[in-house]
Motif scaffolding. Structure first.
Motif, PDB file in Angstrom:
ATOM      1  N   ASN A  51      12.972   7.545  -7.819  1.00 59.48           N
ATOM      2  CA  ASN A  51      14.386   7.963  -7.762  1.00 59.48           C
ATOM      3  C   ASN A  51      14.987   8.057  -9.160  1.00 59.48           C
ATOM      4  N   ARG A  80       5.389  14.312   1.479  1.00 59.11           N
ATOM      5  CA  ARG A  80       6.211  15.279   0.756  1.00 59.11           C
ATOM      6  C   ARG A  80       5.741  16.704   1.027  1.00 59.11           C
ATOM      7  N   TRP A 135       8.059   1.357  -7.066  1.00 60.16           N
ATOM      8  CA  TRP A 135       7.755   2.785  -7.030  1.00 60.16           C
ATOM      9  C   TRP A 135       8.900   3.595  -6.463  1.00 60.16           C
ATOM     10  N   SER A 136       9.555   3.084  -5.463  1.00 54.67           N
ATOM     11  CA  SER A 136      10.690   3.783  -4.885  1.00 54.67           C
ATOM     12  C   SER A 136      11.795   3.955  -5.929  1.00 54.67           C
ATOM     13  N   TYR A 137      12.108   2.872  -6.625  1.00 57.56           N
ATOM     14  CA  TYR A 137      13.147   2.931  -7.661  1.00 57.56           C
ATOM     15  C   TYR A 137      12.721   3.854  -8.796  1.00 57.56           C
ATOM     16  N   TYR A 176       0.683   3.934  -1.933  1.00 55.97           N
ATOM     17  CA  TYR A 176       2.071   4.400  -1.858  1.00 55.97           C
ATOM     18  C   TYR A 176       2.175   5.837  -2.373  1.00 55.97           C
ATOM     19  N   SER A 195       0.043   0.598  -5.257  1.00 57.76           N
ATOM     20  CA  SER A 195       0.527   1.772  -5.982  1.00 57.76           C
ATOM     21  C   SER A 195      -0.229   3.026  -5.568  1.00 57.76           C
ATOM     22  N   PHE A 205       3.110   9.066  -0.171  1.00 58.42           N
ATOM     23  CA  PHE A 205       4.301   9.809  -0.588  1.00 58.42           C
ATOM     24  C   PHE A 205       3.955  11.288  -0.764  1.00 58.42           C
ATOM     25  N   LEU A 225      10.607  15.714  -5.805  1.00 62.39           N
ATOM     26  CA  LEU A 225      11.038  14.698  -4.844  1.00 62.39           C
ATOM     27  C   LEU A 225      11.787  15.315  -3.670  1.00 62.39           C
ATOM     28  N   VAL A 240       6.248  -1.709  -3.761  1.00 64.20           N
ATOM     29  CA  VAL A 240       6.868  -0.584  -3.054  1.00 64.20           C
ATOM     30  C   VAL A 240       8.285  -0.345  -3.578  1.00 64.20           C
ATOM     31  N   ILE A 241       9.044  -1.405  -3.766  1.00 68.97           N
ATOM     32  CA  ILE A 241      10.406  -1.274  -4.296  1.00 68.97           C
ATOM     33  C   ILE A 241      10.372  -0.678  -5.700  1.00 68.97           C
TER      34      ILE A 241
END
Length: 183
Positions: free
Chosen positions: A92, A38, A87-89, A30, A27, A34, A105, A84-85
Motif C-alpha cells: 500500500n 490480482r 507486506w500489506s503495508y 503472500y 513472504s 497476491f 495494485l 502479512v501485515i
C-alpha cells in the motif's frame, strides 16, 4: 491427571524452526497469492461470489503448510501475522508513493459502455455477460443502455455509470489551512 496441568512453556514461546525461514516462507506465499488474485478478472462485479470464496478457502488450505511448516508456538504465529501485515503495508505504501506501482495494485477502470454501446471485448475480458451488465445498470436505476454515456468496471469489481443526462456539478472551492499558516 498430571497431563491436565502440565504446560510446556518452551513449545508455546520458542519457535520450532528458524524465524528467518518463517518470514521467507510467508513472504513468498503472500506475494504469490497476491499476484494470482490480482490477475484474476473482476468476475463477480463487486460481490464475493461462491467461486471467489472457494478459491480463498482452497488457497488458505494449500498455503498453510507452505507458509508455516506446521508451526506450533505463539511466537511463530505472531511472526507469520506480522509478515502479512508488513507486506500489506509495504504494498500500500509503494502504491501511494509510486503511481506506476499503484496501477499494478489497483488496475484503472475499464470502459464497458460508451455512448450507449457495449464494448464486447472488454466484457469478454472480464467475463461479464450482457445480462449481468444490464442487471447492474437496472440496479443503479438505468433502464435503457442508450441512456448510458459511460460505464466502467472499477478495480473492486463495481460498475460506475455516467448517464447521458448527468449534469456536471461544480465542486465548491475549499480553503485549505496548512500548519505553517497557523503560526
Amino acid at each position: 491427571m498430571e497431563k491436565w496441568f502440565f504446560i510446556n512453556w518452551q513449545a508455546i514461546f520458542i519457535p520450532s524452526i528458524s524465524i528467518f525461514e518463517l518470514i521467507i516462507r510467508r513472504s513468498l506465499v503472500y506475494l504469490a497469492l497476491f499476484s494470482v488474485l490480482r490477475l484474476l478478472p473482476s468476475r463477480q462485479l463487486g460481490t464475493l461470489g461462491i467461486t471467489d470464496l472457494l478459491v480463498v478457502v482452497l488457497f488458505a488450505e494449500a498455503a498453510q503448510n507452505a507458509m508455516a511448516s506446521n508451526y506450533t508456538s505463539i511466537t511463530e504465529g505472531a511472526i507469520l501475522v506480522g509478515t502479512v501485515i508488513f507486506w500489506s503495508y509495504l504494498l500500500n505504501w509503494l502504491g501511494y508513493k509510486l503511481p506506476q506501482f499503484q496501477r499494478f495494485l489497483n488496475p484503472p477502470p475499464l470502459l464497458l459502455v460508451k455512448n450507449g454501446r457495449m464494448i464486447e471485448r472488454h466484457l469478454q475480458r472480464e467475463l461479464i455477460t450482457d445480462d449481468e451488465l444490464m442487471s447492474k445498470l437496472r440496479q443503479q436505476g438505468v433502464e435503457f443502455l442508450a441512456d448510458v454515456k459511460f460505464a466502467y468496471i472499477e478495480a473492486d469489481g463495481r460498475i460506475s455509470i455516467i448517464t447521458s443526462d448527468s449534469k456536471t456539478a461544480s465542486v465548491p472551492e475549499r480553503k485549505v489551512t496548512l500548519k505553517s499558516d497557523l503560526h
